[in-house]
Structures are given as structure tokens and as C-alpha cells.
Write an enzyme that holds these catalytic residues in place. Sequence first.
Site, PDB file in Angstrom:
ATOM      1  N   ASP A  39      15.366   9.038 -41.749  1.00 20.03           N
ATOM      2  CA  ASP A  39      16.079  10.209 -42.248  1.00 20.03           C
ATOM      3  C   ASP A  39      15.496  10.649 -43.574  1.00 20.03           C
ATOM      4  OD1 ASP A  39      17.638   9.986 -40.125  1.00 20.03           O
ATOM      5  OD2 ASP A  39      19.535   9.719 -41.191  1.00 20.03           O
ATOM      6  N   PHE A  42      12.291  12.470 -43.191  1.00 15.88           N
ATOM      7  CA  PHE A  42      12.584  13.789 -42.639  1.00 15.88           C
ATOM      8  C   PHE A  42      13.084  14.718 -43.753  1.00 15.88           C
ATOM      9  CE2 PHE A  42      15.318  17.014 -40.812  1.00 15.88           C
ATOM     10  CZ  PHE A  42      14.614  17.440 -39.701  1.00 15.88           C
ATOM     11  N   ASP A  43      14.048  14.217 -44.521  1.00 17.61           N
ATOM     12  CA  ASP A  43      14.622  15.050 -45.577  1.00 17.61           C
ATOM     13  C   ASP A  43      13.585  15.425 -46.625  1.00 17.61           C
ATOM     14  OD1 ASP A  43      17.058  14.977 -44.324  1.00 17.61           O
ATOM     15  OD2 ASP A  43      17.773  13.245 -45.441  1.00 17.61           O
ATOM     16  N   SER A  98      24.769  22.592 -40.344  1.00 20.11           N
ATOM     17  CA  SER A  98      24.691  21.242 -40.913  1.00 20.11           C
ATOM     18  C   SER A  98      24.910  21.369 -42.421  1.00 20.11           C
ATOM     19  CB  SER A  98      23.356  20.605 -40.587  1.00 20.11           C
ATOM     20  OG  SER A  98      22.355  21.272 -41.275  1.00 20.11           O
ATOM     21  N   LEU A  99      24.814  20.265 -43.116  1.00 17.73           N
ATOM     22  CA  LEU A  99      25.098  20.283 -44.549  1.00 17.73           C
ATOM     23  C   LEU A  99      23.819  20.130 -45.351  1.00 17.73           C
ATOM     24  CD1 LEU A  99      28.131  17.838 -44.605  1.00 17.73           C
ATOM     25  CD2 LEU A  99      28.208  20.314 -44.876  1.00 17.73           C
ATOM     26  N   GLU A 124      34.817  12.839 -48.605  1.00 22.08           N
ATOM     27  CA  GLU A 124      35.007  12.194 -47.297  1.00 22.08           C
ATOM     28  C   GLU A 124      33.807  11.306 -47.006  1.00 22.08           C
ATOM     29  OE1 GLU A 124      35.358  15.290 -44.352  1.00 22.08           O
ATOM     30  OE2 GLU A 124      36.862  16.357 -45.521  1.00 22.08           O
ATOM     31  N   LYS A 126      30.677  10.288 -44.756  1.00 19.48           N
ATOM     32  CA  LYS A 126      29.796  10.988 -43.823  1.00 19.48           C
ATOM     33  C   LYS A 126      29.528  10.027 -42.664  1.00 19.48           C
ATOM     34  CE  LYS A 126      25.466  13.607 -43.707  1.00 19.48           C
ATOM     35  NZ  LYS A 126      25.187  13.272 -42.368  1.00 19.48           N
ATOM     36  N   ASP A 128      28.039   8.619 -39.274  1.00 18.83           N
ATOM     37  CA  ASP A 128      26.703   8.768 -38.713  1.00 18.83           C
ATOM     38  C   ASP A 128      26.733   8.666 -37.189  1.00 18.83           C
ATOM     39  OD1 ASP A 128      24.023   9.115 -38.609  1.00 18.83           O
ATOM     40  OD2 ASP A 128      23.498   7.070 -39.186  1.00 18.83           O
ATOM     41  N   GLU A 182      33.062  13.887 -35.522  1.00 27.66           N
ATOM     42  CA  GLU A 182      31.894  13.064 -35.222  1.00 27.66           C
ATOM     43  C   GLU A 182      32.246  12.052 -34.130  1.00 27.66           C
ATOM     44  OE1 GLU A 182      29.535  14.181 -37.093  1.00 27.66           O
ATOM     45  OE2 GLU A 182      27.943  12.673 -37.138  1.00 27.66           O
ATOM     46  N   TYR A 234      37.001  16.120 -38.841  1.00 24.63           N
ATOM     47  CA  TYR A 234      36.985  16.422 -40.279  1.00 24.63           C
ATOM     48  C   TYR A 234      36.988  17.904 -40.607  1.00 24.63           C
ATOM     49  CZ  TYR A 234      32.085  16.108 -38.790  1.00 24.63           C
ATOM     50  OH  TYR A 234      30.927  16.211 -38.100  1.00 24.63           O
ATOM     51  N   LYS A 297      33.568  18.545 -50.230  1.00 23.35           N
ATOM     52  CA  LYS A 297      33.930  19.896 -49.789  1.00 23.35           C
ATOM     53  C   LYS A 297      34.868  20.523 -50.814  1.00 23.35           C
ATOM     54  CE  LYS A 297      33.773  18.376 -45.014  1.00 23.35           C
ATOM     55  NZ  LYS A 297      34.520  17.963 -43.842  1.00 23.35           N
ATOM     56  N   LYS A 321      23.524  11.269 -49.497  1.00 20.52           N
ATOM     57  CA  LYS A 321      23.167  10.200 -48.556  1.00 20.52           C
ATOM     58  C   LYS A 321      22.850   8.908 -49.290  1.00 20.52           C
ATOM     59  CE  LYS A 321      21.350  12.669 -44.666  1.00 20.52           C
ATOM     60  NZ  LYS A 321      20.381  12.426 -43.625  1.00 20.52           N
ATOM     61  N   CYS A 425      -9.045 -12.201 -31.670  1.00 21.10           N
ATOM     62  CA  CYS A 425      -7.643 -12.273 -31.267  1.00 21.10           C
ATOM     63  C   CYS A 425      -7.065 -13.653 -31.611  1.00 21.10           C
ATOM     64  CB  CYS A 425      -7.552 -12.035 -29.760  1.00 21.10           C
ATOM     65  SG  CYS A 425      -5.888 -12.274 -29.129  1.00 21.10           S
ATOM     66  N   CYS A 428      -6.386 -15.514 -28.061  1.00 23.36           N
ATOM     67  CA  CYS A 428      -7.399 -15.916 -27.083  1.00 23.36           C
ATOM     68  C   CYS A 428      -8.806 -15.969 -27.650  1.00 23.36           C
ATOM     69  CB  CYS A 428      -7.353 -14.983 -25.874  1.00 23.36           C
ATOM     70  SG  CYS A 428      -7.999 -13.350 -26.238  1.00 23.36           S
ATOM     71  N   CYS A 443      -6.790  -6.327 -28.586  1.00 23.28           N
ATOM     72  CA  CYS A 443      -7.521  -7.330 -27.834  1.00 23.28           C
ATOM     73  C   CYS A 443      -7.655  -6.767 -26.418  1.00 23.28           C
ATOM     74  CB  CYS A 443      -6.736  -8.639 -27.813  1.00 23.28           C
ATOM     75  SG  CYS A 443      -7.350  -9.790 -26.574  1.00 23.28           S
ATOM     76  N   CYS A 449      -5.585 -13.283 -21.922  1.00 21.52           N
ATOM     77  CA  CYS A 449      -4.919 -13.458 -23.210  1.00 21.52           C
ATOM     78  C   CYS A 449      -3.424 -13.619 -22.929  1.00 21.52           C
ATOM     79  CB  CYS A 449      -5.209 -12.231 -24.070  1.00 21.52           C
ATOM     80  SG  CYS A 449      -4.369 -12.214 -25.647  1.00 21.52           S
TER      81      CYS A 449
HETATM   82  S1  IVH Z   1      31.490  18.796 -42.437  1.00 24.82           S
HETATM   83  C1  IVH Z   1      30.297  23.184 -42.049  1.00 24.82           C
HETATM   84  N1  IVH Z   1      32.272  16.320 -42.786  1.00 24.82           N
HETATM   85  O1  IVH Z   1      27.057  15.449 -40.935  1.00 24.82           O
HETATM   86  C2  IVH Z   1      30.478  21.755 -42.366  1.00 24.82           C
HETATM   87  N2  IVH Z   1      30.284  16.709 -41.574  1.00 24.82           N
HETATM   88  O2  IVH Z   1      24.534  17.545 -41.691  1.00 24.82           O
HETATM   89  C3  IVH Z   1      30.526  20.913 -41.172  1.00 24.82           C
HETATM   90  N3  IVH Z   1      29.244  14.666 -40.691  1.00 24.82           N
HETATM   91  O3  IVH Z   1      26.711  18.148 -38.756  1.00 24.82           O
HETATM   92  C4  IVH Z   1      30.300  19.491 -41.396  1.00 24.82           C
HETATM   93  N4  IVH Z   1      30.725  13.264 -41.479  1.00 24.82           N
HETATM   94  O4  IVH Z   1      27.717  15.973 -37.848  1.00 24.82           O
HETATM   95  C5  IVH Z   1      31.333  17.141 -42.261  1.00 24.82           C
HETATM   96  N5  IVH Z   1      33.094  14.188 -43.132  1.00 24.82           N
HETATM   97  C6  IVH Z   1      32.185  14.998 -42.601  1.00 24.82           C
HETATM   98  C7  IVH Z   1      31.097  14.496 -41.867  1.00 24.82           C
HETATM   99  C8  IVH Z   1      30.158  15.393 -41.366  1.00 24.82           C
HETATM  100  C9  IVH Z   1      29.616  13.393 -40.781  1.00 24.82           C
HETATM  101  C10 IVH Z   1      28.033  15.121 -40.003  1.00 24.82           C
HETATM  102  C11 IVH Z   1      28.200  16.314 -39.130  1.00 24.82           C
HETATM  103  C12 IVH Z   1      27.312  17.376 -39.716  1.00 24.82           C
HETATM  104  C13 IVH Z   1      26.332  16.550 -40.482  1.00 24.82           C
HETATM  105  C14 IVH Z   1      25.839  17.276 -41.710  1.00 24.82           C
END
Ligand code: IVH
Length: 689
Positions: A39, A42-43, A98-99, A124, A126, A128, A182, A234, A297, A321, A425, A428, A443, A449
Site C-alpha cells: 500500500d 502504491f500511495d 475513496s479517501l 474512526e 479505518k 481494511d 466495510e 460508517y 471526518k 495510515k 546450485c 545439486c 538452476c 535437482c
Molecule cells: S468513509 C466518502 N470510514 O477506506 C467517504 N471509509 O480510501 C467514504 N474505510 O473506500 C469512506 N474504514 O472502503 C470511511 N471508518 C471508515 C472507513 C473507511 C475503512 C475504507 C473505505 C474507503 C477507503 C478509503
Amino acid sequence: MDLFSQIEVTERAEVLKLRQELEEANRLYYVANAPTMTDREFDEKMRRLQDLEQAHPEWYDASSPTQHVGSDLTVKGEGLAVSGKGFEQVKHRYPMLSLGNTYSRDEIEDWLKKLPADAEIVAELKYDGLSISLWYENGYLTKALTRGDGQKGDNVIDNIRTIPSIPQHIDGLPTRLEMRGEVLLPWENFERLNREREEEEEPLFANPRNAASGTLKLQDKNEVARRGLTCYLYYMLGENLPGETHYERLEQARKWGFPISDAIKVCRSIEEVMDYIGYWDTARKALPVATDGIVLKVNNLHEQEELGYTAKNPRWAIAYKFPAEKQLTTLKSISYQVGRTGVVTPVANLEPIQLSGTIVQRATLHNEDFIRQLDIREGDRVWVEKGGEIIPKIVGRADRNEGMMECCNDGMMNDGMMYRFPEVCPECGARLVRVEGEAAWRCLNENGCKPQQIGKVIHFVSRKAMNIDGLGDETLTLLYDQGLVRNIADLYDLKKDDIARQERLGDKSADNILKAIEASKQVSWERVLFALGIRMVGETTAKKIARRFRSIDELQWATKEQLVGIDDVGPQIADNVVAYFLDEKNLEILMRLRAAGVTMEAQGEEPEALSDKLQGKTIVISGVFSQHSRDEYKAMIEAHGGKNSGSISKKTSFVLAGENMGPEKRKKAEEIGIPILSEEEFLEMVNGQ
Ligand code: IVH
């Protein structure tokens, strides 16, 4: 070219490369459930791409991964093993975003400081897993949509109904209500599932998120129910909903009976937010489900509305994260492990260390280049990480300065010494080779082997190959060590006593194994071909080759040219097939298999030759078709005497093009002057008079 434009060219190339890498990573993450990038990686790549795109608005591209969320939509033909049907795709009433996320607490502080001074924040966990949108109409659960591409999702309602905590009906709900949350597979169930898969010799899920995702896309709801998914909600959406704040809505939802986390907290200062993060960074490790961060939020819904959205994220929420757990420990020594395919992997033997709940003493060092780039030497302090993957890995090295005084002799000795990968190797003794373009040393002594020989037998007996139940890795290793099974043909010479006298086996198991060996003789030709374990010939490729070459005798004489004419068979696979039949040891094994009665030819009728209208023609298929599938067109071409080919050259007679033919292919065909036929024109050609 001046320096400035040189930088531009490199940056442009970087943008294109990042877009491609992120697109592929998205596909592997959301569709194939087999992530290859962490992750964090990626980020970081996403952020770099965002920065470059911001600096160069002229390179804007609506299809860039920065502009849309990854897609989990089930593509036709994927994950449809049981019913053959896909999921209904439904447009989201509100796009599923997504966030924005960060790994830096400083950035969280910056985000908080930009909000109105007295803004309340709901903190809250997050979770997974994967996001789900539940539709309630007149109080009844009517749809459950995955995020899909953010605009439309797969309706996985039947699978969602297996989750006991999700209400199917609630009296007194608003007429139309959407609850988002989730779906997760608890750690305990994830571990049980992987144990079962290990026993069945099926590939393991890397983490609970992948397992949940694979489970939610199953077509067999009994199996989904058995695996035991769970869910936290959520977010509430709809019109004329109760409450002025996000928190009030979640509390209302809890009263209605929805599964809402107990960990939500209203924070009124930066300190409170930071305390929450600090607390859960540790406390989350005791939770029954996976979490990967914290979501913040803005509580007040009017304030949320004012802050609004970017193309991908709400501005009123952000995710922090947690960094993957990492530890420093001492690298005692490097050893080398030979895999079933002959790849030699350097493995770090470590001073044992506690990491994410388990004791780690071995970790992968990836390959020669990795060790060289980081200049890793035995005795170094190294960083070990256990991310979403099963195998821990070395991710870095601490500075060698500290402690240098005490071990200056070692330092002196090591200084300037280049790391060298072993030349032979470790199993072998055969000389290792490093294939151009690959990072791995291999090898090539496939038939001499030990790990490779056992690996071939393990593959041969596996469920999708010859399906010989009862012979696990351990038993096969015992049989190997006693010289009883050194190759796949030896299996057919096994006597009852050979098996019965092995550890943990007895008369009954021996009878069952012998029965399974006997039954394997009836396995179809295409599966036998897969079972032989020719490099890169997987299940699908084996099927395609077996349809074109309907017996081992035909296949033995197949040329590279002919093989490349088969759908999905590239020059490398073709080379591997040809090489397989040039090896005398393989020919001997095949002879013994045939003598034992193993199926070596297709059983059904040959596909009927329909005409010779395409005799001598080489045809390339490209694009998406509406009247027949690609495979049907390929079969049609062969049935009319033509040959399929994967790439356009002067030898191509014409291209059969559907929708969205690849632009590169089109350009090439036009350049060489190869005719391009539509579906209709092609059908007219073969079916017309
Ligand atoms: S709020 C518009 N709250 O994290 C806001 N997301 O990249 C909607 N996730 O797609 C998301 N825990 O799948 C929210 N307490 C939480 C979360 C949560 C996990 C996931 C969710 C979202 C991704 C954010």
C-alpha cells in the site's frame, strides 16, 4: 535538446510509466486479489504522479489513475467458475469515492488546522476490507453493491445476506436509505481458511482483505457463509435523513440495529485526535479484524457540504495510515533456497525478533540486485517488515557506522568486497544461470535437482492436474529420499507396501492412494498436458495447446511456428514446449506414463473441418466482439483451414477487428498495408457462398 526539455521528456516518460504501473497495481489489487505492490509503495507512486500532473496540467488525461478510483468490477469470464454468470452491475446513486490519505501525522495536523477553528471531528478506525453499499428500500435490504469503478458496482446481495449482523429488514427506516461500510474477514476465519487452503494445496490469501474480496465475489453463497464474513458500517446516505451531524446519524443507525463500531469518537481538539491515533496504533492489534489506519471526518453535515469534494475524495474527510510494522535485527547469515521452478532465492537468517504477533527468523532478500544495491553483508543490522504479504522481507539496512569500532576487522575485510551470488546450485551443484532481463538466478537441472524434482511431482498430483489425493509434500519428500519417487512416472510403479510403511500412513491410506493413482489414468489429455509441468504452460495454455495438438505424438513434433499460432502461446512458451520434447529424460518419462496407461490423447471427436476458405491464410484477431467470442472466432478460423497468429507481420493475411482494436496494432496494420476486416465482413467471408 536543452537541459530543460530533457527534464521534461524524462518527466513525461515517468508520468506514463507511473500511470501504467498504478493501473496494473489497481487491477491486481481489486480484480485479481493478488497484490504485488505494498500500500505504501502504491500511495507514494500515486503522490508522485499527482505532483507531476499538477506541475504539468497540459498532460491531463481523464483516464489517469489519479482521476478515478481502482475498479473491482467482475470482468466477464473472471471469478465465474460456478454458475457461469456474472454479477448484475448497478449504477451507484452517489458515486463511491475513496479517501485522501497520508502516513504523516504532520499532514494530519495541517489538515485539521485548515478546518474552521471550532469544527468537531469524528475519529474512526479505518477497517481494511472492502467497501460495500447497502440499499434499504421501504425498510428492506434490496441491493448490496461493491465499489466497482466508483460509478457502478457489482450487486453481491446474495453473499451479503450470509452476514448475520447485517439486518435484512428494519421497521421505521426512511423510504430510501443507503448504508456504506466495510466487509471484512476476521483474523481467526482468515487463518482457518488459509490452513484449509494449505492442506488442499491451493494458493494462500496474502491478507484478510484479499480473502474477503475473493470471498465476496464467489458464486457459491454456502461457501461464503462458511467462511464467515463480518461488517462495520460508517456512513449514511439518502434524502430527509435524521440528524445534523455524522455522529448522530451513526448513533441512530446503531439504534436501528446496524453494526456500528464502538471505536468512534468525537474529538474537539488536535490533541484529542492525536491521542486517539496514539491509542489505536497499539490497541488495534487486539481487534478481531484488520485495520490499517484512522479516518477523520468533519462532524457537522453543513460544514461537510461546504467543504465539498474533489474528483476522487471528499474534502471533509482524510485517512491516516499506520506504517507497516518494521524492526531492526541482525543478519546472521545468508542462505539460498531453490524453489520448485529452479529459482534460487537468497534468504536472510536473522536474530529472532517479534513482529506483528509472530517471531520472525527468516526473511527474503529478494535477489542479487537487491543485496548489491543495499550493500547488505552478513553481520549487518537490517530492517525486517511484515506487510500484507505472507513472507517477511528485508526492506533496508541500518548505517554500518555504529559498532564499527568493535568489529573493525570485519569491516576491513568486507570493505570493497563485492557481494557475489553463488555460482552453483546449493542443492545439486549445477551451474546457475541468470536469464537476460530477469532478476533471478536459476538452476536448470530440472530432472536432477531435488526441490525441482519433488516440485514437479507435487504439481503433477495436485487437484487441478492429476488429482491424486493423499500425497502431500512431506510424504513425497520421504518417498523421494528413499529413492521410490524421483519423477512422475515412478508414481505408477509404487507398491502398496512402499506407501503403507511410511510415517503416518498405513494400509488404508495406501489403498486410497493407489486407487487415486489408478483413477488418474482417466484424467483428460489436456489436464495431463498441464500436469507435465512444462514451464509456463498453465491450465489455460495447456487446454489451448491440447485442442490444437490432440495427442502427445502430434505435440512432440510441433514446431515453434505452429505453437505460436495458438491463442496465448508466445515465442517463450513455444520454446519451452519444443525444449521439453528435446530432453531425453522427458521422453523416457512420457514412454513410461504411456505404458502405465495414462491418457495421452484427446477422447472426443476432432472439431469438424468446415471448409478450406481460409486455407493458407494467417489471421490476427484484435478487439472486442459482439456476435461471437474471441475463442469462437479462433476456432472458426481453424475450422475453415486458417491459422491464428498473435502479432501482425508481413505474413498476416488480414486482421479480424472488433471494437476498440489496440491502436498500436491498427497503426502497424495500416503501415504494412494489411486489410482490416470487421466481424460482419469476416462472417460474410466464411459463411457466404
Ligand atoms: S468513509 C466518502 N470510514 O477506506 C467517504 N471509509 O480510501 C467514504 N474505510 O473506500 C469512506 N474504514 O472502503 C470511511 N471508518 C471508515 C472507513 C473507511 C475503512 C475504507 C473505505 C474507503 C477507503 C478509503
